[in-house]
Design an enzyme around this catalytic site. Structure first.
Site, PDB file in Angstrom:
ATOM      1  N   ASN A  33       0.832  -1.293  -0.052  1.00 62.91           N
ATOM      2  CA  ASN A  33       0.025   0.120   0.225  1.00 62.91           C
ATOM      3  C   ASN A  33       0.778   1.227   0.085  1.00 62.91           C
ATOM      4  O   ASN A  33       0.244   2.502   0.028  1.00 62.91           O
ATOM      5  CB  ASN A  33      -1.003  -0.119   1.012  1.00 62.91           C
ATOM      6  CG  ASN A  33      -0.180   0.003   2.445  1.00 62.91           C
ATOM      7  OD1 ASN A  33       0.828  -0.075   2.447  1.00 62.91           O
ATOM      8  ND2 ASN A  33      -0.994  -0.042   3.684  1.00 62.91           N
ATOM      9  N   VAL A  58      -3.352  -4.692   2.696  1.00 60.57           N
ATOM     10  CA  VAL A  58      -3.901  -6.198   2.828  1.00 60.57           C
ATOM     11  C   VAL A  58      -4.589  -6.273   4.145  1.00 60.57           C
ATOM     12  O   VAL A  58      -5.357  -7.277   4.312  1.00 60.57           O
ATOM     13  CB  VAL A  58      -2.732  -7.141   3.119  1.00 60.57           C
ATOM     14  CG1 VAL A  58      -1.807  -7.143   2.003  1.00 60.57           C
ATOM     15  CG2 VAL A  58      -1.813  -6.618   4.231  1.00 60.57           C
ATOM     16  N   TYR A 146       3.259  -2.658  17.940  1.00 57.31           N
ATOM     17  CA  TYR A 146       4.108  -3.378  16.938  1.00 57.31           C
ATOM     18  C   TYR A 146       4.433  -5.107  17.640  1.00 57.31           C
ATOM     19  O   TYR A 146       4.132  -5.957  16.891  1.00 57.31           O
ATOM     20  CB  TYR A 146       5.334  -3.031  16.612  1.00 57.31           C
ATOM     21  CG  TYR A 146       6.240  -3.758  15.540  1.00 57.31           C
ATOM     22  CD1 TYR A 146       5.879  -3.861  14.306  1.00 57.31           C
ATOM     23  CD2 TYR A 146       7.356  -4.266  16.120  1.00 57.31           C
ATOM     24  CE1 TYR A 146       6.607  -4.443  13.352  1.00 57.31           C
ATOM     25  CE2 TYR A 146       8.265  -4.902  15.069  1.00 57.31           C
ATOM     26  CZ  TYR A 146       7.927  -5.195  13.690  1.00 57.31           C
ATOM     27  OH  TYR A 146       8.592  -5.776  12.875  1.00 57.31           O
ATOM     28  N   THR A 176      18.199  -6.582  10.967  1.00 56.48           N
ATOM     29  CA  THR A 176      18.771  -6.769   9.514  1.00 56.48           C
ATOM     30  C   THR A 176      18.899  -5.412   8.775  1.00 56.48           C
ATOM     31  O   THR A 176      18.445  -4.485   9.175  1.00 56.48           O
ATOM     32  CB  THR A 176      17.623  -7.544   8.677  1.00 56.48           C
ATOM     33  OG1 THR A 176      17.271  -8.706   9.559  1.00 56.48           O
ATOM     34  CG2 THR A 176      18.204  -7.925   7.548  1.00 56.48           C
ATOM     35  N   ARG A 187      15.902   3.720  12.431  1.00 60.99           N
ATOM     36  CA  ARG A 187      16.687   2.319  13.158  1.00 60.99           C
ATOM     37  C   ARG A 187      18.300   2.749  13.206  1.00 60.99           C
ATOM     38  O   ARG A 187      18.742   3.605  12.339  1.00 60.99           O
ATOM     39  CB  ARG A 187      16.452   1.237  12.341  1.00 60.99           C
ATOM     40  CG  ARG A 187      15.045   0.301  12.637  1.00 60.99           C
ATOM     41  CD  ARG A 187      14.954  -0.813  11.897  1.00 60.99           C
ATOM     42  NE  ARG A 187      14.347  -0.355  10.663  1.00 60.99           N
ATOM     43  CZ  ARG A 187      13.828  -1.403   9.674  1.00 60.99           C
ATOM     44  NH1 ARG A 187      13.572  -2.581  10.448  1.00 60.99           N
ATOM     45  NH2 ARG A 187      13.189  -1.177   8.549  1.00 60.99           N
TER      46      ARG A 187
END
Length: 322
Positions: A33, A58, A146, A176, A187
């Site tokens: 989206n 979704v 989250y 990651t 991050r």
């Protein structure tokens, strides 16, 4: 030709997964989206005859025509800056979105892999974190939108597996990094590199003694690919167990970039994990997987990517770290 649906396809991890599955000979259907995703991450794929893109949320009903063999559910904000800004959407994509995709997997008789996270362990009381640890999570704290979305995602995925017999896989992803991260996603790795490139001091929250373990994106994608094709339905940690303190990591970034910034301290955010290190015994035993790219090489590749950004992109990212 097998067909795979990848949600969150325009995001950091989703775009790399699209690349991998196209390389492996799959027909790839990307869905996003674009709340946090960026079409620049997948624009190189639009010329591929075996790639389609759906601009869709979704959290609403999902329809994909034709055969579908696999679904990889990677749609979700993944940065504190994002999920604190859009908390309701974060909860909806982990709950309603996962429900919709599990229903699609059931109808299509497809195997589905959902992207969970090391955040299901919260601020852990067990170190390193193994898959049988249930976690230490504050459900009503700022990170709860989250953390609990992902914990619910795991629960409903297992319910569809046990009650409906859907073929499910759960990957718990640890920190990651790599090319296509958003420089302004908040991050620690892109924050540090962005600050270094702009000539700013590097910001550490707390005293910098908290630890993280960083996995290069190519290693992560390999682990996800092996898990999807395995016969194992319980959660699997995928990450690099090479642990480092945030303060030492800041010094690594300064050496890598050749800059001369200072390190400054800001207050530690509420519920920020003090330790993060995966126990990857299960991944080694079940998947024959372990990371192969050490941090120095992964950081070099990532830094080269960020150095290629325009001066305007660097400037526009600055305010997100204030």
């Amino acid at each position: 030709m097998k067909r795979v649906l990848i949600t969150g396809a325009a995001g950091f991890l989703g775009s790399h997964l699209c690349d991998r599955f196209l390389k492996e000979g799959y027909f790839v259907i990307g869905m996003d989206n674009l709340i946090t995703g960026d079409l620049k991450n997948i624009e190189h794929l639009f010329k591929e005859k075996n790639f389609e893109f759906y601009h869709h949320d979704v959290s609403k009903f999902v329809f994909v025509p034709g055969q579908l063999d696999y679904i990889l559910h990677f749609a979700s904000p993944a940065s504190p800056i994002d999920y604190l800004k859009i908390p309701i959407q974060t909860l909806k994509v982990g709950s309603l979105g996962t429900h919709n995709l599990l229903g699609l997997a059931r109808v299509k008789n497809a195997r589905i892999l959902v992207a969970s996270t090391s955040e299901v362990y919260g601020d852990p009381l067990v170190h390193p974190q193994h898959e049988d640890y249930w976690g230490h999570v504050n459900p009503i704290g700022p990170r709860g939108v989250y953390d609990e979305a992902k914990r619910f995602q795991e629960a409903i995925t297992m319910a569809y597996h046990t009650f409906h017999g859907v073929e499910t896989r759960i990957v718990r992803i640890f920190n990651t990094y790599g090319p296509r991260m958003r420089l302004n996603d908040g991050r620690v790795l892109p924050a540090f590199i962005g600050q270094a490139l702009r000539g700013e001091d590097l910001t550490i929250f707390g005293d910098g003694s908290q630890t993280r373990s960083f996995c290069y994106v190519d290693d992560l994608v390999e682990g996800i690919y092996r898990l999807l094709l395995s016969d194992y339905h319980l959660p699997v940690n995928i990450g690099n167990p090479d642990e480092i303190t945030i303060r030492d990591f800041a010094e690594e970034i300064i050496r890598l970039t050749g800059t001369n910034q200072k390190v400054v301290n800001h207050p530690l955010p509420q519920d920020d994990p003090k330790q993060r290190q995966p126990d990857i015994t299960r991944a080694r035993e079940v998947l024959g997987w372990e990371p192969g790219i050490d941090r120095s090489e992964g950081l070099r590749r990532t830094y080269e990517y960020f150095r290629g950004l325009s001066p305007e992109e660097l400037r526009n990212s600055a305010h997100r770290f204030a």
